[in-house]
Scaffold this motif. Sequence first.
Motif, PDB file in Angstrom:
ATOM      1  N   LYS A 160       0.831  -1.205   0.000  1.00  0.00           N
ATOM      2  CA  LYS A 160       0.000   0.000   0.000  1.00  0.00           C
ATOM      3  C   LYS A 160       0.865   1.255   0.000  1.00  0.00           C
ATOM      4  O   LYS A 160       0.525   2.260  -0.616  1.00  0.00           O
ATOM      5  N   THR A 161       1.983   1.201   0.709  1.00  0.00           N
ATOM      6  CA  THR A 161       2.879   2.352   0.741  1.00  0.00           C
ATOM      7  C   THR A 161       3.443   2.629  -0.635  1.00  0.00           C
ATOM      8  O   THR A 161       3.486   3.770  -1.102  1.00  0.00           O
ATOM      9  N   CYS A 187      -1.747  -2.483 -18.974  1.00  0.00           N
ATOM     10  CA  CYS A 187      -0.947  -3.369 -18.131  1.00  0.00           C
ATOM     11  C   CYS A 187      -1.338  -3.231 -16.662  1.00  0.00           C
ATOM     12  O   CYS A 187      -1.921  -2.227 -16.241  1.00  0.00           O
ATOM     13  N   PHE A 188      -1.003  -4.263 -15.885  1.00  0.00           N
ATOM     14  CA  PHE A 188      -1.118  -4.245 -14.430  1.00  0.00           C
ATOM     15  C   PHE A 188       0.170  -3.701 -13.821  1.00  0.00           C
ATOM     16  O   PHE A 188       1.258  -3.820 -14.408  1.00  0.00           O
ATOM     17  N   SER A 189       0.059  -3.130 -12.613  1.00  0.00           N
ATOM     18  CA  SER A 189       1.242  -2.790 -11.826  1.00  0.00           C
ATOM     19  C   SER A 189       1.872  -4.075 -11.309  1.00  0.00           C
ATOM     20  O   SER A 189       1.223  -5.132 -11.288  1.00  0.00           O
ATOM     21  N   PRO A 190       3.138  -4.056 -10.867  1.00  0.00           N
ATOM     22  CA  PRO A 190       3.798  -5.289 -10.411  1.00  0.00           C
ATOM     23  C   PRO A 190       3.068  -5.988  -9.278  1.00  0.00           C
ATOM     24  O   PRO A 190       3.135  -7.222  -9.169  1.00  0.00           O
ATOM     25  N   ASP A 191       2.369  -5.237  -8.408  1.00  0.00           N
ATOM     26  CA  ASP A 191       1.635  -5.868  -7.315  1.00  0.00           C
ATOM     27  C   ASP A 191       0.182  -6.139  -7.677  1.00  0.00           C
ATOM     28  O   ASP A 191      -0.568  -6.692  -6.871  1.00  0.00           O
ATOM     29  N   GLY A 217      -7.935   1.765 -10.421  1.00  0.00           N
ATOM     30  CA  GLY A 217      -7.896   0.858  -9.283  1.00  0.00           C
ATOM     31  C   GLY A 217      -9.221   0.146  -9.125  1.00  0.00           C
ATOM     32  O   GLY A 217     -10.257   0.572  -9.651  1.00  0.00           O
ATOM     33  N   PHE A 218      -9.205  -0.956  -8.376  1.00  0.00           N
ATOM     34  CA  PHE A 218     -10.438  -1.688  -8.111  1.00  0.00           C
ATOM     35  C   PHE A 218     -11.340  -0.926  -7.145  1.00  0.00           C
ATOM     36  O   PHE A 218     -12.547  -1.104  -7.142  1.00  0.00           O
ATOM     37  N   ASP A 219     -10.724  -0.083  -6.302  1.00  0.00           N
ATOM     38  CA  ASP A 219     -11.465   0.867  -5.487  1.00  0.00           C
ATOM     39  C   ASP A 219     -10.588   2.100  -5.305  1.00  0.00           C
ATOM     40  O   ASP A 219      -9.452   2.148  -5.792  1.00  0.00           O
ATOM     41  N   SER A 220     -11.094   3.098  -4.614  1.00  0.00           N
ATOM     42  CA  SER A 220     -10.361   4.366  -4.481  1.00  0.00           C
ATOM     43  C   SER A 220      -9.120   4.232  -3.612  1.00  0.00           C
ATOM     44  O   SER A 220      -8.245   5.087  -3.655  1.00  0.00           O
ATOM     45  N   SER A 260      -7.010  -1.120  -3.347  1.00  0.00           N
ATOM     46  CA  SER A 260      -6.947  -2.398  -2.640  1.00  0.00           C
ATOM     47  C   SER A 260      -6.686  -3.523  -3.626  1.00  0.00           C
ATOM     48  O   SER A 260      -6.861  -3.382  -4.843  1.00  0.00           O
ATOM     49  N   GLU A 261      -6.258  -4.670  -3.073  1.00  0.00           N
ATOM     50  CA  GLU A 261      -6.079  -5.840  -3.914  1.00  0.00           C
ATOM     51  C   GLU A 261      -7.438  -6.350  -4.378  1.00  0.00           C
ATOM     52  O   GLU A 261      -8.453  -6.173  -3.701  1.00  0.00           O
ATOM     53  N   LEU A 262      -7.441  -7.014  -5.508  1.00  0.00           N
ATOM     54  CA  LEU A 262      -8.685  -7.480  -6.094  1.00  0.00           C
ATOM     55  C   LEU A 262      -9.450  -8.400  -5.146  1.00  0.00           C
ATOM     56  O   LEU A 262     -10.674  -8.292  -5.002  1.00  0.00           O
TER      57      LEU A 262
END
Length: 488
Positions: A74-75, A408-412, A428-431, A434-436
Amino acid sequence: MSSTQEERPEDQEEKEEEEQLQLSEPRSPAPAEEPTPPNVTVCADSAPGSLFYWLKDRCLGRGLYVDPARDNYKTMTSLYSSIHPADSVNLSTRTHGAVFNLEYSPDGSVLTVACEQTEVLLFDPVSSKHIKTLSEAHEDCVNNIRFLDNRMFATCSDDTTIALWDLRKLNTKVCTLHGHTSWVKNIEFDTNTRLLVTSGFDGNVIIWDTNRCTEDGCPHKKFFHTRFLMRMRLTPDCSKMLISTSSGYLLILHDLDLTKSLEVGSYPILRARRTASTSDVTTSPTSSDSRPSSSPCHHSDLGSLFEKHTSRASQREGNSPRNSLEVLTPEVPGERDRGNCITSLQLHPKGWATLLRCSSNTDDQEWTCVYEFQEGAPVRPISPRCSLRLTHYIEEANVGRGYIKELCFSPDGRMIASPHGYGIRLLGFDSQCSELVDCMPKEAGNLQEIRSLYSHKDVVLTTKFSPTHCQIASGCLSGRVSLYQPKF
């Protein structure tokens, strides 16, 4: 009276207070008290509630325990909220033309650029310095680049060839691979077996054995063939191959075995499912790395193939056989009554989902869609355990018609970089990015726009996250390469 006798009343009062607190507060079980979920048998590993599913859910973040190390991402992800155009490299379009693909080396030390006019550019992404130009990398457009390791990379072209390169000796190619009969558009690599996998508009997926590579090339074989092939990807663990088509189909080969050759009729088709109706219009290639233009053809080609082999597959018992084929028509918002073309295909870095860029055959709408690999009981014993479910989507700018936009996706896997007109959007999946698996909606919802970045004066065709640095690269139709990184 001794000192120990004087302390006893106080000790007793503390114990009574602790007991009262324990009675007033709800108890939560300690991790050590639940090593396994109740009523779970190890042998029933395919049933929901089994030890297998419990362990898998825990690893994916769906269970009781969540890996605290995930919060560290998250950081890193939050840094992208302050990202800005850091530097741009403007080179004359007379020499290299449009930018079709960007690829970082695994250690992030080199950024390679696939260009329209036969060239491959190499940059130092940290200093934004131009390192080298491979002026005659191919005889036609360079479409895709894939690193095999930190020094070896492969390029593919509309000249129907694949070239292998070594960063330590860029004056000459390691070798040139011949096998395709039309434009080669995609390269994948299995790091475990060191097999190179390529696909092209000839409809062929070809396997190359780089373990036995010589100056004359590598041993190769045709692995798979389908009409209207657009893009091909391998999941991170190489257990599945996904193939998108210009006719709106998505093919999934389950329990992948790259050592076998699959001619037509040699593989069982497990399930052909339509999640949205489509018209009987497909597309065919017309120009270099531009989207195929519309031409009349019938969707029944894959459908009849499914019917032809269903009876044979239905005779099989037990689990899914190797290289089992699933034929899907992914649901696309707004496209329920019209055909669509899957122009770009990417996979989540953890293998949880696939990312598609879809466009209508009338070229008036484009969508970015995320589909989860949904686990569940098979429909029949021969059916695969996975199918796709639309979880998130967003409509894209209908700019630069006829050109494929690579996202593309980010590495995480928390963010998506998507070409959007003359810039890119971070989604993002939310504001909170967060992970999917932590924000899975019950019904498909909108992707959230985190930030928009604009530094181009032409349509952006491709974008890429650095695997090691907080940096994004983008390339446009006029040949400009832009880098974005945080400003503190």
